[in-house]
Scaffold this motif. Structure first.
Motif, PDB file in Angstrom:
ATOM      1  N   LEU A 162       0.759  -1.311  -0.066  1.00  0.00           N
ATOM      2  CA  LEU A 162      -0.083  -0.011   0.088  1.00  0.00           C
ATOM      3  C   LEU A 162       0.895   1.190  -0.048  1.00  0.00           C
ATOM      4  CD1 LEU A 162      -3.071  -0.643   2.375  1.00  0.00           C
ATOM      5  CD2 LEU A 162      -3.091  -0.546  -0.031  1.00  0.00           C
ATOM      6  N   ALA A 163       2.003   1.188  -0.503  1.00  0.00           N
ATOM      7  CA  ALA A 163       3.034   2.302  -0.655  1.00  0.00           C
ATOM      8  C   ALA A 163       2.048   3.431  -1.609  1.00  0.00           C
ATOM      9  CB  ALA A 163       4.202   2.185  -1.345  1.00  0.00           C
ATOM     10  N   GLY A 164       2.270   4.664  -0.722  1.00  0.00           N
ATOM     11  CA  GLY A 164       1.576   6.103  -1.482  1.00  0.00           C
ATOM     12  C   GLY A 164       0.095   5.874  -1.256  1.00  0.00           C
ATOM     13  N   LEU A 165      -0.578   4.697  -0.594  1.00  0.00           N
ATOM     14  CA  LEU A 165      -1.993   4.788  -0.070  1.00  0.00           C
ATOM     15  C   LEU A 165      -2.312   4.473   1.279  1.00  0.00           C
ATOM     16  CD1 LEU A 165      -2.942   2.270  -3.202  1.00  0.00           C
ATOM     17  CD2 LEU A 165      -2.992   4.820  -3.271  1.00  0.00           C
ATOM     18  N   ASP A 166      -1.409   4.148   2.162  1.00  0.00           N
ATOM     19  CA  ASP A 166      -1.628   3.680   3.505  1.00  0.00           C
ATOM     20  C   ASP A 166      -2.002   4.585   4.391  1.00  0.00           C
ATOM     21  OD1 ASP A 166      -1.010   2.794   6.307  1.00  0.00           O
ATOM     22  OD2 ASP A 166      -0.527   0.845   5.158  1.00  0.00           O
ATOM     23  N   PRO A 167      -3.131   4.647   5.179  1.00  0.00           N
ATOM     24  CA  PRO A 167      -3.568   5.746   5.822  1.00  0.00           C
ATOM     25  C   PRO A 167      -2.353   6.312   7.050  1.00  0.00           C
ATOM     26  CG  PRO A 167      -4.903   3.933   6.464  1.00  0.00           C
ATOM     27  CD  PRO A 167      -3.947   3.583   5.146  1.00  0.00           C
ATOM     28  N   LEU A 168      -1.399   5.464   7.351  1.00  0.00           N
ATOM     29  CA  LEU A 168      -0.494   5.556   8.416  1.00  0.00           C
ATOM     30  C   LEU A 168       0.824   5.928   7.800  1.00  0.00           C
ATOM     31  CD1 LEU A 168      -1.559   2.510  10.759  1.00  0.00           C
ATOM     32  CD2 LEU A 168      -2.152   5.234  10.946  1.00  0.00           C
ATOM     33  N   MET A 169       1.026   6.054   6.409  1.00  0.00           N
ATOM     34  CA  MET A 169       2.354   6.316   6.002  1.00  0.00           C
ATOM     35  C   MET A 169       2.793   7.461   6.429  1.00  0.00           C
ATOM     36  SD  MET A 169       1.789   6.972   2.111  1.00  0.00           S
ATOM     37  CE  MET A 169       0.722   8.688   1.284  1.00  0.00           C
ATOM     38  N   LEU A 170       3.965   7.772   6.555  1.00  0.00           N
ATOM     39  CA  LEU A 170       4.813   9.026   6.943  1.00  0.00           C
ATOM     40  C   LEU A 170       5.146   9.702   5.600  1.00  0.00           C
ATOM     41  CD1 LEU A 170       6.863   7.945   9.790  1.00  0.00           C
ATOM     42  CD2 LEU A 170       4.661   9.028  10.093  1.00  0.00           C
ATOM     43  N   LEU A 171       5.418   8.812   4.585  1.00  0.00           N
ATOM     44  CA  LEU A 171       6.004   9.346   3.338  1.00  0.00           C
ATOM     45  C   LEU A 171       5.569   8.408   2.316  1.00  0.00           C
ATOM     46  CD1 LEU A 171       8.651  10.861   1.836  1.00  0.00           C
ATOM     47  CD2 LEU A 171       9.968   8.841   2.479  1.00  0.00           C
ATOM     48  N   ASP A 172       5.201   9.213   1.051  1.00  0.00           N
ATOM     49  CA  ASP A 172       4.894   8.630  -0.272  1.00  0.00           C
ATOM     50  C   ASP A 172       6.266   8.005  -0.809  1.00  0.00           C
ATOM     51  OD1 ASP A 172       4.132   7.426  -2.624  1.00  0.00           O
ATOM     52  OD2 ASP A 172       2.847   9.020  -3.138  1.00  0.00           O
ATOM     53  N   VAL A 173       6.744   6.792  -0.776  1.00  0.00           N
ATOM     54  CA  VAL A 173       7.939   6.418  -1.148  1.00  0.00           C
ATOM     55  C   VAL A 173       7.961   6.069  -2.624  1.00  0.00           C
ATOM     56  CG1 VAL A 173       8.630   5.491   0.924  1.00  0.00           C
ATOM     57  CG2 VAL A 173       7.559   4.015  -0.688  1.00  0.00           C
ATOM     58  N   ARG A 174       6.889   6.170  -3.585  1.00  0.00           N
ATOM     59  CA  ARG A 174       6.833   5.859  -4.636  1.00  0.00           C
ATOM     60  C   ARG A 174       7.934   6.580  -5.800  1.00  0.00           C
ATOM     61  NH1 ARG A 174       0.887   5.528  -5.785  1.00  0.00           N
ATOM     62  NH2 ARG A 174       0.898   7.431  -4.508  1.00  0.00           N
ATOM     63  N   PRO A 175       7.891   7.960  -5.387  1.00  0.00           N
ATOM     64  CA  PRO A 175       8.757   8.767  -6.333  1.00  0.00           C
ATOM     65  C   PRO A 175      10.209   8.119  -6.288  1.00  0.00           C
ATOM     66  CG  PRO A 175       7.545  10.119  -5.553  1.00  0.00           C
ATOM     67  CD  PRO A 175       7.126   8.724  -4.800  1.00  0.00           C
ATOM     68  N   LEU A 176      10.434   8.321  -4.899  1.00  0.00           N
ATOM     69  CA  LEU A 176      11.941   7.618  -4.709  1.00  0.00           C
ATOM     70  C   LEU A 176      12.226   6.313  -5.211  1.00  0.00           C
ATOM     71  CD1 LEU A 176      15.044   7.800  -3.223  1.00  0.00           C
ATOM     72  CD2 LEU A 176      13.963   7.386  -0.921  1.00  0.00           C
ATOM     73  N   ALA A 177      11.413   5.323  -4.898  1.00  0.00           N
ATOM     74  CA  ALA A 177      11.469   4.046  -5.478  1.00  0.00           C
ATOM     75  C   ALA A 177      11.735   3.922  -6.975  1.00  0.00           C
ATOM     76  CB  ALA A 177      10.156   3.168  -4.992  1.00  0.00           C
ATOM     77  N   ALA A 178      10.905   5.032  -7.758  1.00  0.00           N
ATOM     78  CA  ALA A 178      11.194   5.009  -9.087  1.00  0.00           C
ATOM     79  C   ALA A 178      12.519   5.522  -9.363  1.00  0.00           C
ATOM     80  CB  ALA A 178      10.199   5.943  -9.708  1.00  0.00           C
ATOM     81  N   LYS A 221      20.566 -11.815  -5.527  1.00  0.00           N
ATOM     82  CA  LYS A 221      19.958 -11.816  -4.153  1.00  0.00           C
ATOM     83  C   LYS A 221      19.858 -10.531  -3.322  1.00  0.00           C
ATOM     84  CE  LYS A 221      19.938 -16.773  -3.560  1.00  0.00           C
ATOM     85  NZ  LYS A 221      18.852 -17.109  -3.584  1.00  0.00           N
ATOM     86  N   PHE A 222      21.060  -9.571  -3.674  1.00  0.00           N
ATOM     87  CA  PHE A 222      21.079  -8.526  -3.188  1.00  0.00           C
ATOM     88  C   PHE A 222      19.794  -7.485  -2.947  1.00  0.00           C
ATOM     89  CE2 PHE A 222      22.838  -4.430  -1.765  1.00  0.00           C
ATOM     90  CZ  PHE A 222      24.169  -4.705  -1.079  1.00  0.00           C
ATOM     91  N   ALA A 223      19.314  -7.257  -1.946  1.00  0.00           N
ATOM     92  CA  ALA A 223      17.832  -6.495  -1.973  1.00  0.00           C
ATOM     93  C   ALA A 223      17.835  -5.453  -0.773  1.00  0.00           C
ATOM     94  CB  ALA A 223      17.108  -7.487  -1.355  1.00  0.00           C
ATOM     95  N   VAL A 224      16.897  -4.578  -1.414  1.00  0.00           N
ATOM     96  CA  VAL A 224      16.714  -3.230  -0.883  1.00  0.00           C
ATOM     97  C   VAL A 224      15.212  -3.113  -0.282  1.00  0.00           C
ATOM     98  CG1 VAL A 224      17.025  -0.735  -0.595  1.00  0.00           C
ATOM     99  CG2 VAL A 224      18.618  -2.437  -1.975  1.00  0.00           C
ATOM    100  N   GLN A 225      15.118  -2.600   1.103  1.00  0.00           N
ATOM    101  CA  GLN A 225      13.748  -2.346   1.502  1.00  0.00           C
ATOM    102  C   GLN A 225      13.742  -0.849   1.725  1.00  0.00           C
ATOM    103  OE1 GLN A 225      12.443  -4.159   4.995  1.00  0.00           O
ATOM    104  NE2 GLN A 225      10.025  -3.786   4.602  1.00  0.00           N
ATOM    105  N   LEU A 226      12.536  -0.288   1.110  1.00  0.00           N
ATOM    106  CA  LEU A 226      11.922   1.034   1.339  1.00  0.00           C
ATOM    107  C   LEU A 226      10.684   1.090   2.087  1.00  0.00           C
ATOM    108  CD1 LEU A 226      12.426   4.094   0.810  1.00  0.00           C
ATOM    109  CD2 LEU A 226      11.714   3.998  -1.374  1.00  0.00           C
ATOM    110  N   ASP A 227      10.641   1.416   3.271  1.00  0.00           N
ATOM    111  CA  ASP A 227       9.541   1.705   4.080  1.00  0.00           C
ATOM    112  C   ASP A 227       9.124   2.968   4.496  1.00  0.00           C
ATOM    113  OD1 ASP A 227       7.697   1.230   6.412  1.00  0.00           O
ATOM    114  OD2 ASP A 227       9.396   0.974   7.842  1.00  0.00           O
ATOM    115  N   GLY A 228       7.932   3.386   4.098  1.00  0.00           N
ATOM    116  CA  GLY A 228       7.487   4.499   4.292  1.00  0.00           C
ATOM    117  C   GLY A 228       6.663   4.918   5.518  1.00  0.00           C
ATOM    118  N   GLY A 229       6.878   3.681   6.572  1.00  0.00           N
ATOM    119  CA  GLY A 229       6.005   4.091   7.691  1.00  0.00           C
ATOM    120  C   GLY A 229       4.649   3.469   7.730  1.00  0.00           C
ATOM    121  N   GLU A 230       4.398   2.543   6.712  1.00  0.00           N
ATOM    122  CA  GLU A 230       2.883   2.271   6.370  1.00  0.00           C
ATOM    123  C   GLU A 230       2.610   1.285   7.493  1.00  0.00           C
ATOM    124  OE1 GLU A 230       4.875   3.062   2.418  1.00  0.00           O
ATOM    125  OE2 GLU A 230       5.446   1.690   4.044  1.00  0.00           O
TER     126      GLU A 230
END
Length: 443
Positions: A112-128, A146-155
């Motif tokens: 629910l990135a960009g849509l979650d009611p509890l998010m602190l930040l819409d991470v979609r622009p940075l993710a792009a 396998k090298f992986a990154v997670q971007l959490d907007g506080g959702e």
């Protein structure tokens, strides 16, 4: 004369480096045929793309589509026409036009990135921006598949237990949003090593990835391997960025995520529907049906989640219950209380030569023994590699022979699956133990 399909120019089975991981351009052979993994940007799959995947799975494979635990899709049972499959998926916009840029697109967001009611930040622009950097920077193509990154907007709906080589999490400090970060871990279990302003997020990720490549030996393919020889503090000190590392940052902990992921889910505006294919496996009919509903009553997209589920965002609230009923009629699970929704199973011996048991079939037997709304999730693993779950489940059944399992319960003090509670169990015997209302099985 029309251009030849790209896969006639560049062979789809050859990536810049060999790897056991399937990808879009690298079809890996398994017992049940080839496997192609489709890495979805932010877990987003457009309805027309869903139809294309369903068509490709029927035309070029055995019709088995899997939702993965990192919000991607994979097609199993692929036959000999690899070029045809790849051309169909590329034509639908389901990957980069160059093989070198596919392996490294391992960026996980909340469904629910960009849509979650509890998010602190819409991470979609940075993710792009991050995905564009990963796809188009040749040096970064040296990273492991396998090298992986997670971007959490506080959702509120976020998978916080999957380990990543680098994680970033939004935090509010002094009326400003920062990105806290950590290495070789996850926000649920690890304190932050530092923080940067949001506008420096892209620079931070680039600096971390380039420093990793500068320091890592060939056998150190993951961040955890490098940290065995380069302490985390020394790694951060050499990033060349102004990193905030005061008490407020170092003491911060990511709040737990308790949001449900099945049923009717709140958005900032409107709602989403969450459903899961049983044991992570979608049929073409399920995927087409979900895509049709997304067009008719949603925003025209699906989102894959790290719980091996689907979300239909932007759904018409007047059609929510009708929509869930239609999705249930397709065979999708709509409630976390359903026994099959609490079970995760790897491919098992029908599709994988390393598996010791037919985990999918045994999970169906086990589900029939668990009562509605019972204890937390149970993981059936055909071997110790634990391919189906990226973190340790509350309960794990590890196969030792066909139809026989050892039962482990998660214990944060112990490595691996946790504490061994019982050995050499049949699915029926495991069901009798797992249906007990014990606090050890709370998810």
């Amino acid at each position: 004369m029309p251009d030849a399909p790209l896969t006639q120019v560049l062979a789809p089975d050859v990536s810049p480096r060999p790897s056991a991981c399937p990808g879009l351009w690298r079809i890996v052979t398994a017992r049940d045929g080839g496997i192609c993994r489709i890495k979805l940007p932010g877990g987003v799959l457009l309805a027309d793309q869903a139809d294309a995947v369903a068509d490709a799975a029927e035309r070029f494979a055995g019709g088995v589509i899997e939702a993965t635990n990192r919000g991607n899709l994979q097609v199993r049972g692929i036959g000999a026409d690899h070029h045809g499959l790849l051309d169909a998926l590329l034509a639908a916009g389901l990957g980069p036009r160059e093989a070198a840029g596919d392996d490294v697109r391992n960026l996980m967001l909340s469904p629910l990135a960009g849509l979650d009611p509890l998010m602190l930040l819409d991470v979609r622009p940075l993710a792009a921006q991050l995905l564009r950097m990963l796809e188009t920077t040749p040096r970064l193509h040296e990273l492991s598949a396998k090298f992986a990154v997670q971007l959490d907007g506080g959702e509120g709906l976020a998978m916080l237990e999957h380990p990543h080589d680098l994680w970033l999490s939004a935090v509010r400090l002094e009326q400003r949003t920062w990105l806290a970060f950590g290495l070789a871990g996850c926000p649920a279990q690890q304190r932050a090593l530092g923080a940067v302003p949001v506008e420096q997020g892209l620079a931070l990720v680039r600096a971390v990835l380039e420093r990793f490549l500068d320091l890592a030996r060939p056998e150190q393919s993951r961040m955890r391997h490098l940290l065995d020889t380069c302490p985390a503090d020394a790694f951060v000190a050499g990033l060349g960025l102004a990193i905030r590392r005061d008490a407020a940052v170092l003491a911060w902990r990511r709040p737990a995520s308790r949001a449900k992921w099945l049923g009717v889910l709140p958005q900032r505006q409107g709602l989403a529907l969450g459903v899961a294919p049983p044991l992570g496996r979608l049929t073409p009919a399920m995927l087409r049906g979900a895509a049709r509903l997304a067009r008719e009553a949603g925003d025209g997209s699906l989102r894959l989640s790290p719980w091996q589920s689907l979300l239909l965002p932007g759904f018409d609230s007047a059609r929510a219950h009708e929509g869930l009923a239609e999705l249930a009629a397709l065979g999708l699970l709509c409630s976390a209380g359903q026994p099959l929704a609490r079970l995760v199973a790897c491919t098992g011996s029908r599709g994988c030569a390393k598996a010791q048991a037919d985990t999918k079939a045994d999970a169906v037997v086990l589900a029939g023994l668990l009562h509605q709304g019972g204890p937390g999730s149970v993981h059936l693993s055909g071997c110790p590699r634990s391919c189906a779950v990226a973190h340790v489940a509350p309960a794990t059944l590890l196969a030792r022979a066909p139809g026989r399992y050892d039962l482990y319960l998660r214990d944060a003090r112990l490595p691996g699956f946790g504490v061994l509670r019982a050995t050499d169990l049949t699915p029926e015997e495991a069901g009798a133990l797992l249906d007990l209302p014990t606090e050890h099985l709370d998810d």
